[in-house]
Design a protein around this motif. Sequence first.
Motif, PDB file in Angstrom:
ATOM      1  N   ARG A 143      26.910  14.915  42.667  1.00 35.41           N
ATOM      2  CA  ARG A 143      25.749  14.399  42.331  1.00 35.41           C
ATOM      3  C   ARG A 143      25.174  14.501  41.052  1.00 35.41           C
ATOM      4  O   ARG A 143      25.784  14.981  40.138  1.00 35.41           O
ATOM      5  N   GLN A 144      24.169  13.769  40.928  1.00 37.39           N
ATOM      6  CA  GLN A 144      23.609  13.766  39.694  1.00 37.39           C
ATOM      7  C   GLN A 144      22.080  13.496  39.566  1.00 37.39           C
ATOM      8  O   GLN A 144      21.407  12.690  40.296  1.00 37.39           O
ATOM      9  N   TYR A 170      26.946  11.407  45.596  1.00 36.25           N
ATOM     10  CA  TYR A 170      27.768  10.307  45.646  1.00 36.25           C
ATOM     11  C   TYR A 170      29.038  10.734  46.297  1.00 36.25           C
ATOM     12  O   TYR A 170      29.449  12.192  46.265  1.00 36.25           O
ATOM     13  N   ARG A 185      26.974  13.706  36.063  1.00 34.90           N
ATOM     14  CA  ARG A 185      27.259  14.057  37.428  1.00 34.90           C
ATOM     15  C   ARG A 185      27.952  15.285  37.470  1.00 34.90           C
ATOM     16  O   ARG A 185      29.077  15.745  36.490  1.00 34.90           O
ATOM     17  N   SER A 208      35.220  14.560  38.012  1.00 36.90           N
ATOM     18  CA  SER A 208      34.745  13.508  38.493  1.00 36.90           C
ATOM     19  C   SER A 208      35.814  12.257  37.968  1.00 36.90           C
ATOM     20  O   SER A 208      36.107  11.237  38.823  1.00 36.90           O
TER      21      SER A 208
END
Length: 126
Positions: A38-39, A95, A45, A110
């Motif tokens: 998530r961001q 995401y 992120r 990530s």
Amino acid sequence: QVQLVESGGGLVQAGGSLRLSCVSSGRSFSSYTMGWFRQAPGKEREFVAAISWGGTYTYYADSVKGRFAISRDNAKNMVYLQMNSLKFEDTAVYYCAADPGQVGSWVRNSNGYAYWGQGTQVAVSS
């Protein structure tokens, strides 16, 4: 090429629940490690959760442990993120990510994921 499409985001009151879904177009979905990140606005992120190929192993960020649950249905090429007891600070774009690598210490990074969805917005009102 793997395409990921997230859905299920929306606006919810604090304390409420949402379930995010991610569908993959890849034929080898069952051999991919899947993750959720998530961001939030103005922030980097961050890792939320990850799950191994067969669903045996799951990983969570400390901030969501006990509230969120990741799961997958390989027959449907789907991965889910059940989010309960949502807090204002859970507000972010979420995401879905995939990588053919076997789970390991990299799942929280990530940079370890080859494929990403476009994201779905989650907004939690306080």
